[in-house]
Design an enzyme around this catalytic site. Structure first.
Site, PDB file in Angstrom:
ATOM      1  N   ARG A 138       2.839 -10.285 -50.619  1.00  0.00           N
ATOM      2  CA  ARG A 138       2.070  -9.967 -51.839  1.00  0.00           C
ATOM      3  C   ARG A 138       2.763 -10.564 -53.055  1.00  0.00           C
ATOM      4  NH1 ARG A 138      -1.124  -4.569 -50.279  1.00  0.00           N
ATOM      5  NH2 ARG A 138      -2.790  -5.875 -49.545  1.00  0.00           N
ATOM      6  N   GLN A 170      -1.854 -14.925 -53.445  1.00  0.00           N
ATOM      7  CA  GLN A 170      -3.000 -14.033 -53.685  1.00  0.00           C
ATOM      8  C   GLN A 170      -4.304 -14.589 -53.128  1.00  0.00           C
ATOM      9  OE1 GLN A 170      -3.065 -12.969 -57.830  1.00  0.00           O
ATOM     10  NE2 GLN A 170      -2.029 -11.036 -57.442  1.00  0.00           N
ATOM     11  N   ASP A 183      -4.831 -13.828 -49.412  1.00  0.00           N
ATOM     12  CA  ASP A 183      -4.621 -12.446 -48.985  1.00  0.00           C
ATOM     13  C   ASP A 183      -5.883 -11.876 -48.317  1.00  0.00           C
ATOM     14  OD1 ASP A 183      -4.105  -9.752 -48.759  1.00  0.00           O
ATOM     15  OD2 ASP A 183      -3.080  -9.597 -50.675  1.00  0.00           O
ATOM     16  N   SER A 190      -6.634  -8.061 -48.653  1.00  0.00           N
ATOM     17  CA  SER A 190      -7.284  -7.672 -49.907  1.00  0.00           C
ATOM     18  C   SER A 190      -8.754  -8.087 -49.918  1.00  0.00           C
ATOM     19  CB  SER A 190      -6.573  -8.316 -51.105  1.00  0.00           C
ATOM     20  OG  SER A 190      -5.306  -7.752 -51.258  1.00  0.00           O
ATOM     21  N   TYR A 208       3.147  -2.009 -50.411  1.00  0.00           N
ATOM     22  CA  TYR A 208       2.624  -1.106 -49.375  1.00  0.00           C
ATOM     23  C   TYR A 208       3.327   0.250 -49.426  1.00  0.00           C
ATOM     24  CZ  TYR A 208       0.494  -5.215 -47.277  1.00  0.00           C
ATOM     25  OH  TYR A 208      -0.256  -6.336 -47.055  1.00  0.00           O
TER      26      TYR A 208
HETATM   27  P1  NAD Z   1      -3.142  -0.280 -47.805  1.00  0.00           P
HETATM   28  O1  NAD Z   1      -4.456  -0.713 -47.266  1.00  0.00           O
HETATM   29  O2  NAD Z   1      -1.915  -0.616 -47.035  1.00  0.00           O
HETATM   30  O3  NAD Z   1      -3.186   1.300 -48.004  1.00  0.00           O
HETATM   31  C1  NAD Z   1      -4.210   1.906 -48.751  1.00  0.00           C
HETATM   32  C2  NAD Z   1      -3.629   2.895 -49.726  1.00  0.00           C
HETATM   33  O4  NAD Z   1      -3.219   4.066 -49.028  1.00  0.00           O
HETATM   34  C3  NAD Z   1      -2.403   2.415 -50.498  1.00  0.00           C
HETATM   35  O5  NAD Z   1      -2.671   2.472 -51.890  1.00  0.00           O
HETATM   36  C4  NAD Z   1      -1.313   3.402 -50.089  1.00  0.00           C
HETATM   37  O6  NAD Z   1      -0.399   3.668 -51.140  1.00  0.00           O
HETATM   38  C5  NAD Z   1      -2.145   4.620 -49.752  1.00  0.00           C
HETATM   39  N1  NAD Z   1      -1.445   5.681 -49.005  1.00  0.00           N
HETATM   40  C6  NAD Z   1      -0.550   5.579 -48.000  1.00  0.00           C
HETATM   41  N2  NAD Z   1      -0.146   6.809 -47.618  1.00  0.00           N
HETATM   42  C7  NAD Z   1      -0.809   7.711 -48.384  1.00  0.00           C
HETATM   43  C8  NAD Z   1      -0.839   9.118 -48.475  1.00  0.00           C
HETATM   44  N3  NAD Z   1      -0.071   9.901 -47.728  1.00  0.00           N
HETATM   45  N4  NAD Z   1      -1.660   9.694 -49.393  1.00  0.00           N
HETATM   46  C9  NAD Z   1      -2.437   8.953 -50.190  1.00  0.00           C
HETATM   47  N5  NAD Z   1      -2.455   7.606 -50.146  1.00  0.00           N
HETATM   48  C10 NAD Z   1      -1.650   6.995 -49.265  1.00  0.00           C
HETATM   49  O7  NAD Z   1      -2.946  -0.783 -49.307  1.00  0.00           O
HETATM   50  P2  NAD Z   1      -3.601  -2.061 -49.980  1.00  0.00           P
HETATM   51  O8  NAD Z   1      -5.003  -1.790 -50.310  1.00  0.00           O
HETATM   52  O9  NAD Z   1      -3.327  -3.224 -49.115  1.00  0.00           O
HETATM   53  O10 NAD Z   1      -2.844  -2.225 -51.367  1.00  0.00           O
HETATM   54  C11 NAD Z   1      -1.661  -1.624 -51.749  1.00  0.00           C
HETATM   55  C12 NAD Z   1      -1.275  -2.155 -53.152  1.00  0.00           C
HETATM   56  O11 NAD Z   1      -0.906  -3.520 -53.145  1.00  0.00           O
HETATM   57  C13 NAD Z   1      -2.396  -2.051 -54.170  1.00  0.00           C
HETATM   58  O12 NAD Z   1      -1.865  -1.525 -55.356  1.00  0.00           O
HETATM   59  C14 NAD Z   1      -2.805  -3.453 -54.418  1.00  0.00           C
HETATM   60  O13 NAD Z   1      -3.341  -3.658 -55.708  1.00  0.00           O
HETATM   61  C15 NAD Z   1      -1.518  -4.183 -54.227  1.00  0.00           C
HETATM   62  N6  NAD Z   1      -1.747  -5.592 -53.911  1.00  0.00           N
HETATM   63  C16 NAD Z   1      -0.969  -6.523 -54.539  1.00  0.00           C
HETATM   64  C17 NAD Z   1      -1.162  -7.866 -54.270  1.00  0.00           C
HETATM   65  C18 NAD Z   1      -0.353  -8.911 -54.962  1.00  0.00           C
HETATM   66  O14 NAD Z   1       0.429  -8.582 -55.808  1.00  0.00           O
HETATM   67  N7  NAD Z   1      -0.510 -10.155 -54.627  1.00  0.00           N
HETATM   68  C19 NAD Z   1      -2.101  -8.264 -53.323  1.00  0.00           C
HETATM   69  C20 NAD Z   1      -2.848  -7.284 -52.670  1.00  0.00           C
HETATM   70  C21 NAD Z   1      -2.648  -5.946 -52.976  1.00  0.00           C
END
Ligand code: NAD
Length: 370
Positions: A118, A123, A126, A129, A229
């Protein structure tokens, strides 16, 4: 080079790893071999691929290319048709050690796109995402369809209808899109996540954040997650979260759960006691069902009615938006390809590159990720 796009064979998989848009960009320099019917479930005809410069072929030719673009990991039968030393790009389950061992044994240079780091440069590649965004949208659509009441508040001559209350558990990419979509439909939304920065994102979308305070430095540290994550939270924090969520779920009409922890079973967030306490006719959509589920009562590939609550266990909701899911996935793949094809249009795998290092799971017969 010959770049092959076979039809996906995994049951329920409707997406395709290239579209006429991406084929057009590749066909100027490479021979693009698309299996007949590869795009049919995403509403892309062979003719459209042909018009973009592809040659329509059978499965053996598409799988026998120098570079094979796929959505899901190949089956044994598919792998058997691939060349030793071929490059394979797809969502290849980087945490499935047996699968990676099989790809290594077949001599494939396999790139698992779920492992793209990430970082800003990656990006556009990804896939988690791009597909989670679609799944978050579709989860709300599926919930609205299953729910037997309106989503928005309505004032009519026959009286007033209350807005639906939506609870979103896990606010990553899917959860944020779920909030935005439910908001557009007029619902009242609450959300929970472990990662502290999420609070601001939730509030900026007009939803309420369910704050579970951190009582120790350890909790605070784990909640930061790693690489964007989440990590598994200590049991005591999970218990406090469950208590708060139980009270909010009692009031909710729709619960959408999206919480994942890479390489681990999904955390249980809506236990049976909470389901029992929910209103009759309310709906849970468990996007984590394939990883064991955020609700232990959800069943893979089924919508079940338990304790008066509809629980939807559809995995891969992105497959139900096959055309756009393919369009975004294909662009992710195209951007990734640019990383491994040099200016002379030859394959050039830079093993020192951060994105390559993270995604290359087998190469030269070796398993590179355990
Ligand atoms: P994911 O699909 O791995 O998980 C979904 C969500 O579940 C996450 O937000 C995680 O914190 C949450 N979670 C885990 N355990 C939990 C619990 N016990 N209770 C409540 N929630 C819980 O996550 P994702 O959608 O892949 O994204 C995670 C983060 O990464 C996001 O903030 C996203 O914006 C960021 N992101 C950054 C980039 C980048 O910088 N290039 C790219 C993609 C995503």
């Amino acid at each position: 080079m010959r770049i092959g796009i076979p039809a996906e064979t995994r049951p329920g998989e409707t997406r395709v790893a290239a579209t006429p848009e991406t084929v057009k960009k590749l066909a100027a320099k490479h021979q693009i071999l698309v299996q007949s019917g590869a795009g049919s479930q995403a509403s892309i005809t062979d003719e459209a691929f042909q018009a973009a410069g592809a040659t329509i072929v059978g499965a053996a030719e598409a799988l026998g290319a120098d570079i094979v673009l796929k959505v899901r990991a190949p089956s044994d039968a598919e792998r058997a048709q691939m060349r030793q030393g071929a490059v394979l790009i797809g969502m290849l389950n980087p945490f499935d050690a047996d699968n990676i061992a099989r790809m290594a044994a077949s001599g494939l240079s396999a790139f698992a796109l779920e492992a793209v780091p990430r970082i800003t440069r990656a990006q556009s590649m990804d896939v988690l995402s791009s597909q989670a965004n679609i799944a978050g949208y579709k989860a709300v659509m599926v919930a609205a369809n299953t729910y037997q009441r309106f989503m928005p508040m309505l004032m009519t001559a026959a009286g007033t209808v209350k807005a639906a209350r939506v609870l979103i558990m896990g606010v990553g990419v899917a959860g944020l899109q779920g909030i935005a979509t439910a908001k557009r439909l007029g619902a009242v939304i609450e959300a929970s996540d472990v990662r502290p920065p999420v609070k601001e994102q939730v509030e900026s979308l007009g939803a309420k954040f369910i704050d579970v305070p951190f009582l120790t430095d350890e909790e605070k540290e784990i909640a930061q997650g790693v690489g964007g994550y989440a990590r598994p939270m200590p049991a005591d924090w999970m218990r406090r979260q469950a208590e708060l969520v139980h009270e909010r779920a009692k009031l909710a009409d729709i619960v959408i759960t999206t919480a994942l922890i890479p390489g681990r079973p999904a955390p249980v967030l809506i236990g049976e006691e909470t389901v029992k306490a929910m209103k009759p006719g309310s709906v849970i959509v468990d996007l984590a069902v394939e990883q064991g589920g955020n609700c232990p009562l959800s069943e893979l590939n089924k919508t079940v009615l338990k304790h008066g609550v509809y629980i939807v266990g559809e995995p891969n909701l992105a497959c139900q938006v096959a055309a756009d899911a393919s369009a975004l996935y294909a662009r992710n793949v195209l951007d990734f390809l640019k990383l491994i094809i040099d200016k002379e249009d030859q394959l050039a795998i830079d093993r020192e590159d951060e994105i390559i290092k993270a995604t290359l799971v087998s190469h030269g017969g070796d398993v590179l990720r355990k």
